[in-house]
Design a protein around this motif. Structure first.
Motif, PDB file in Angstrom:
ATOM      1  N   THR A 223     -11.371   6.356   8.152  1.00 23.58           N
ATOM      2  CA  THR A 223     -10.117   6.578   7.443  1.00 23.58           C
ATOM      3  C   THR A 223     -10.279   7.569   6.303  1.00 23.58           C
TER       4      THR A 223
ATOM      5  N   LEU B 209      -7.666   6.755  11.011  1.00 21.54           N
ATOM      6  CA  LEU B 209      -6.415   6.613  10.257  1.00 21.54           C
ATOM      7  C   LEU B 209      -6.262   7.785   9.290  1.00 21.54           C
TER       8      LEU B 209
ATOM      9  N   SER C   8      -4.476  -2.127   5.539  1.00 21.10           N
ATOM     10  CA  SER C   8      -4.574  -2.576   6.928  1.00 21.10           C
ATOM     11  C   SER C   8      -5.683  -3.600   7.129  1.00 21.10           C
TER      12      SER C   8
ATOM     13  N   LEU D  46      -4.265   6.851  14.315  1.00 20.93           N
ATOM     14  CA  LEU D  46      -3.186   6.124  13.657  1.00 20.93           C
ATOM     15  C   LEU D  46      -2.771   6.890  12.406  1.00 20.93           C
TER      16      LEU D  46
ATOM     17  N   TYR E 185      -0.860   6.699   8.505  1.00 20.13           N
ATOM     18  CA  TYR E 185      -0.497   5.862   7.365  1.00 20.13           C
ATOM     19  C   TYR E 185       1.009   5.613   7.318  1.00 20.13           C
TER      20      TYR E 185
ATOM     21  N   PRO F  20       4.094  -2.038  10.111  1.00 23.50           N
ATOM     22  CA  PRO F  20       2.727  -2.585  10.124  1.00 23.50           C
ATOM     23  C   PRO F  20       2.448  -3.460  11.345  1.00 23.50           C
TER      24      PRO F  20
ATOM     25  N   THR G 150       1.234  -1.186  14.186  1.00 24.68           N
ATOM     26  CA  THR G 150      -0.105  -0.639  13.944  1.00 24.68           C
ATOM     27  C   THR G 150      -1.178  -1.708  14.047  1.00 24.68           C
ATOM     28  N   LEU G 151      -0.940  -2.864  13.458  1.00 20.43           N
ATOM     29  CA  LEU G 151      -1.947  -3.931  13.496  1.00 20.43           C
ATOM     30  C   LEU G 151      -2.121  -4.483  14.910  1.00 20.43           C
TER      31      LEU G 151
ATOM     32  N   GLY H 210      -4.494   3.905   3.506  1.00 21.00           N
ATOM     33  CA  GLY H 210      -4.100   2.638   4.103  1.00 21.00           C
ATOM     34  C   GLY H 210      -5.224   1.767   4.632  1.00 21.00           C
TER      35      GLY H 210
ATOM     36  N   LEU I 117       1.971   3.043   9.695  1.00 19.62           N
ATOM     37  CA  LEU I 117       1.470   1.744   9.232  1.00 19.62           C
ATOM     38  C   LEU I 117       2.426   1.129   8.219  1.00 19.62           C
TER      39      LEU I 117
END
Length: 281
Positions: free
Chosen positions: A51, A137, A60, A191, A193, A200, A203-204, A56, A196
């Motif tokens: 990342t 990310l 995350s 991914l 930000y 969320p 993304t999760l 994020g 996210l």
């Protein structure tokens, strides 16, 4: 720039690190060989989260930790430890060749392990990095650099120094190196930000599926509810909220026109992977 030179010599960091390791008189022979074993095996763990700083990662990963805790019957609680927000369960740990020396945070026993790095690909010192299931990310670089500026101890009045230091070039190196990685590795996902923050749950869920964490939907939903900005700020003392590096309410759009143009020129000259963001002059 050191970073620019090193990206052309991907083995140099490894050779230097190993040399320093074996010359260090304060590390035992067994510890030295254990570091080498970790370098070649990563102890069998195959999840990696790469990342950009201030994009994020903390947000995350704390939700993933909480969701995992809830899925195992835990409370999903988290707290402020004096510098960052942390949960009772830790799946994440830095991907550091010095791991056998206790140089990375311990993860929860018998849980999945998610390695993490903010480094450009060519600075990651581990033989298994090409074989890991890697999620990358990223964030709009102007917003990322603005947050990174405060994180590195600068402010609006010292932004000229920040823009002309190593940070901007280092962020470009991150994007270029992981952009190349994403082009050539099938077991990797990108991914953003912004996605996210907007969604969320989506993304999760992608991360849970990609890393085979098998997190129940309701556990992810509960983790998201626990990690709104308002809930996070409640856990940080009032006097530290403005300066906290993880959750803050700072002034935005602080770069001057002059510095925006300097950054854009650097992007135009060196940035090869924009990941769909627009930075035209």
């Amino acid at each position: 720039m050191v970073y620019s030179r090193l990206r052309k010599i991907p083995f140099l960091n490894t050779a230097q690190s190993v040399t320093r390791l074996f010359l260090n008189p304060h590390i035992s022979v067994n510890e030295k060989f254990e570091c080498i074993r970790f370098y070649f095996t990563a102890y069998g763990h195959k999840r990696l989260f790469a990342t950009l700083p201030r994009s994020g990662y903390n947000y995350s990963i704390i939700m993933l930790n909480i969701a995992w805790d809830l899925a195992q019957g835990g409370t999903g609680e988290y707290y402020y430890n004096g510098s960052v927000l942390t949960s009772n369960v830790l799946l994440n740990t830095p991907l550091d060749w010095r791991t056998p020396l206790g140089k990375s945070a311990p993860t929860t026993p018998n849980s999945p392990v998610i390695f993490h790095t903010h480094l450009p690909y060519h600075h990651v010192v581990n033989y298994q990095k090409d074989r890991m299931k890697t999620a990358v990310l990223v964030r709009n670089l102007f917003n990322q650099l603005e947050s990174f500026l405060y994180h590195e101890g600068y402010d609006e009045s010292s932004q000229d120094k920040f823009v002309n230091s190593w940070q901007v070039d280092w962020v470009i190196d991150f994007c270029n190196s992981w952009g190349r990685f994403l082009e050539t590795h099938r077991d990797a996902i990108l991914l953003k930000y912004e996605e996210l923050v907007k969604n969320p749950m989506d993304t999760l869920t992608k991360l849970s599926d990609f890393w085979e964490l098998d997190l129940p939907e309701h556990c992810i939903q509960d983790a998201i509810k626990k990690c709104t900005k308002e809930e996070m700020l409640k856990r940080i003392p009032q006097e530290e909220r403005k300066t906290n590096k993880q959750v803050s309410n700072r002034k935005r759009d602080i770069f001057s026109k002059k510095n925006i143009n300097i950054i854009r020129k650097k992007f135009k000259k060196r940035l090869k992977y924009d990941f769909g963001y627009t930075y035209e002059l």
